[in-house]
Write an enzyme that holds these catalytic residues in place. Structure first.
Site, PDB file in Angstrom:
ATOM      1  N   SER A 145       0.713  -1.334  -0.049  1.00  0.00           N
ATOM      2  CA  SER A 145      -0.077  -0.025   0.127  1.00  0.00           C
ATOM      3  C   SER A 145       0.706   1.337  -0.057  1.00  0.00           C
ATOM      4  CB  SER A 145      -1.085   0.138   1.295  1.00  0.00           C
ATOM      5  OG  SER A 145      -1.538   1.317   1.297  1.00  0.00           O
ATOM      6  N   TYR A 158      -2.109   0.845  10.487  1.00  0.00           N
ATOM      7  CA  TYR A 158      -2.126   0.302   9.191  1.00  0.00           C
ATOM      8  C   TYR A 158      -1.143   0.458   8.597  1.00  0.00           C
ATOM      9  CZ  TYR A 158      -3.847  -0.818   4.385  1.00  0.00           C
ATOM     10  OH  TYR A 158      -3.794  -1.151   3.152  1.00  0.00           O
TER      11      TYR A 158
END
EC number: 1.-.-.-
Length: 251
Positions: A145, A158
């Protein structure tokens, strides 16, 4: 399944077999000739529905019980997949976003995010990398990501888990270099669900766009794929910002 060291993958294993990106990628690869798809995820009606949808497209689909949070079960779950025949492509897509505000006050929930996104992926990634090396060919696609490039205040739990995953995937790619096995790291921006307001096109994407970028990256032999492509320049600038300025920046 015959070995297919070049050309479009004919057999694939999707870790995260109910994920929108995983299924969008499988659909594109089936259209290009993939004939065997292993969908690995926790048993659920959603998994069976996904298998039915891909079967309707003409592929043979096998469901595989898989729990990222139970690394001791990974060999028993995934070993038979590779024992049954060569796998041309492994897509490591599982993960959870968590809830930053909640997880900061509930450390066990934060740990679950880290264990799913990082430690679960380490176990599965090493296992699949070794299996691909044993068969002598294949590609491991790891969904990282852009959030892992530099963790923001808004999502550092995250983001840190994806930073670890990204570093692991790059290192695994180096370890497998020259063996016939390739690791491709994919760094999407914020992935929008259908109907979600799009926002800044430089930072956002959709499951279909990620799948298209994965397919293109496979054809090009890419090691790193940014989705959208312009995100690479944006995050390069973000990475170099002084911390006082970065703290004030909303990205």
């Amino acid at each position: 399944m015959p070995k297919d060291a070049s050309g479009p993958p004919r057999s694939l294993l999707v870790l995260g077999g109910t994920s929108a990106i995983g299924l969008a990628t499988a659909r594109r690869l089936i259209a290009r000739g993939a004939r065997l798809v292993h969908l690995a995820a926790r048993p659920s009606p959603a998994l069976e529905k996904a298998a039915g949808e891909l079967t309707a497209l003409g592929a043979e689909v096998r469901t595989v019980p898989f729990d990222a949070l139970d690394p001791e079960s990974h060999q028993a779950s995934l070993g038979p997949v590779f024992a049954a025949g060569d796998v041309d492509l492994v897509l490591l897509r599982f993960g959870i976003a968590g809830d930053q505000a909640r997880d900061e006050s509930r450390p066990l929930d934060a740990v679950r995010v880290a264990q799913t996104n990082y430690t679960g992926a380490v176990g599965a990634g090493l296992l699949c990398g070794a299996a691909l090396q044993e068969q002598g060919h294949g590609t491991l696609v790891v969904l990282s990501s852009a959030a892992g490039v530099r963790a923001r205040r808004a999502d550092f739990i995250y983001g840190s888990s994806k930073a670890g995953l990204d570093a692991f995937a790059q290192g695994l790619g180096d370890a497998l270099y020259g063996t016939g096995v390739r690791v491709m790291v994919v760094r999407p921006g914020t992935v929008l669900d259908p109907g979600t307001p799009r926002g800044d096109a430089r930072l956002t994407t959709t499951p279909g766009q990620v799948a298209a970028a994965i397919e293109l990256g496979l054809r090009r032999g890419s090691e790193t794929v940014w989705v959208p492509g312009g995100l690479r320049l944006v995050m390069s600038a973000v990475r170099g910002l002084p911390r006082p300025l970065f703290r004030r920046l909303v990205v």
